[in-house]
Design an enzyme around this catalytic site. Sequence first.
Site, PDB file in Angstrom:
ATOM      1  N   ILE A 107       0.830  -1.047   0.024  1.00 12.63           N
ATOM      2  CA  ILE A 107       0.006  -0.138  -0.039  1.00 12.63           C
ATOM      3  C   ILE A 107       1.017   1.318  -0.110  1.00 12.63           C
ATOM      4  CG2 ILE A 107      -0.187   0.023   2.342  1.00 12.63           C
ATOM      5  CD1 ILE A 107      -3.024   0.590  -0.171  1.00 12.63           C
ATOM      6  N   CYS A 108       1.981   1.373   0.563  1.00  6.72           N
ATOM      7  CA  CYS A 108       2.852   2.330   0.843  1.00  6.72           C
ATOM      8  C   CYS A 108       3.571   2.665  -0.467  1.00  6.72           C
ATOM      9  CB  CYS A 108       3.985   2.162   1.815  1.00  6.72           C
ATOM     10  SG  CYS A 108       4.788   0.645   1.757  1.00  6.72           S
ATOM     11  N   THR A 109       3.627   1.528  -1.386  1.00  2.99           N
ATOM     12  CA  THR A 109       4.308   1.931  -2.988  1.00  2.99           C
ATOM     13  C   THR A 109       3.087   2.586  -3.691  1.00  2.99           C
ATOM     14  OG1 THR A 109       5.880   0.043  -2.646  1.00  2.99           O
ATOM     15  CG2 THR A 109       5.356   0.854  -4.895  1.00  2.99           C
ATOM     16  N   ASN A 148       2.575   6.392  -2.609  1.00  2.00           N
ATOM     17  CA  ASN A 148       3.355   7.008  -2.318  1.00  2.00           C
ATOM     18  C   ASN A 148       4.281   7.208  -3.535  1.00  2.00           C
ATOM     19  OD1 ASN A 148       2.552   7.985   0.089  1.00  2.00           O
ATOM     20  ND2 ASN A 148       3.619   6.229   1.100  1.00  2.00           N
TER      21      ASN A 148
END
Length: 385
Positions: free
Chosen positions: A167-169, A172
């Site tokens: 999810i962070c990839t 962001n």
Amino acid sequence: MRENCKILVIGAGGLGCEILANLALSGFKDIHVIDMDTIDISNLNRQFLFRPKDVGQPKATVAAAYVMNRVPGCKVTPYFGKIQDKDEDYYMQFNLVICGLDSVEARRWINATLFNMVDPDVPESLKPLIDGGTEGFKGQARVILPTVSSCYECSLDMLNKPTAFPICTIANTPRLPEHCIEWASVLEWPKVKGDLKLDTDDPNHINWLYEIASARAREFKIEGVTWSLTQGVVKNIIPAIASTNAIIAASCCTEALKIATNSAPYLDNYFMLIGTDGIYSYTFQHEKKPDCPVCGGASKLASIPKDFTVEQLIEWLTEKQDIQAKRPSLSYANRPIYFQAPPSLEASTRPNLEKPVSDIVPYGHELTVTSATLPFNLTLKVEYI
């Protein structure tokens, strides 16, 4: 004997329909079936227990009624819902469990559940698990004896790489067109559409995702977002071949018959079918893995660079074939490193994403990984290279 064998079939789709019919015609009298889906018109070409009038009805209920109508004396008890709805007492009543699922997550859950049920002092607590799966012209069937043979978790690295992204990839630093599509479906859809459920069969929904993902791709100068790719990512499309289902279901039911009647040695423990170029099959013994988090008992080793950040470790966990943790959360010494939820905890631990793991977890120490896709807490022993 098979007449007294109480058997559970998980899944009443393409594979499950074949399994139910085969079991009933093989003389099994007490069958239970679980499925959480309803019948769609697209199912009718290969799920032969259903008819156009059944569209919209629960698969388990319709399949059970059809089999009992065609095979007098066979009792099929349906449950319309999730396997997670049932506790260990429910699964303890069966002599055999057969999986005809299309979900890796569900397979991992039932595998871990049956393993945890085993009591060495109670032989009846060991429930053989027969697992079947198909993917286009390929398929597999296997016999799993919890605590004795290799389990489903041991063989995750044999599966095709999942199309899941951290999810962070996707939030962001998207790098691939698939990242943009996941961002549109996982983050933007609930943000903009609220409680409206995404219908992956609705062209209007797919078109909305395509337009949002395309705008995201242009923003990050990423090429390759197409309508067909958008549909493929959100639906995780895998072709279904009726003949492959029939072969794998027959293999699963043959093994069930062997175990129930002791008429022949059962499979030890993996059968593979490849029908892409001609028809080829083979069997082999898949060995237990010492670091399997379900049956191995040891923590899994993570050898990572010393400058690996928490965000990079999360991406590594998501992409690593033998872990497949979707949206993993991390903790060390009972303290959160990064949690995906609730929002307040995610916000408070977000600054740790940029920190090197080595600043938080000493060499050789263990951290805990949790994820909705993991039916257990994964212990990860960290070493730096």
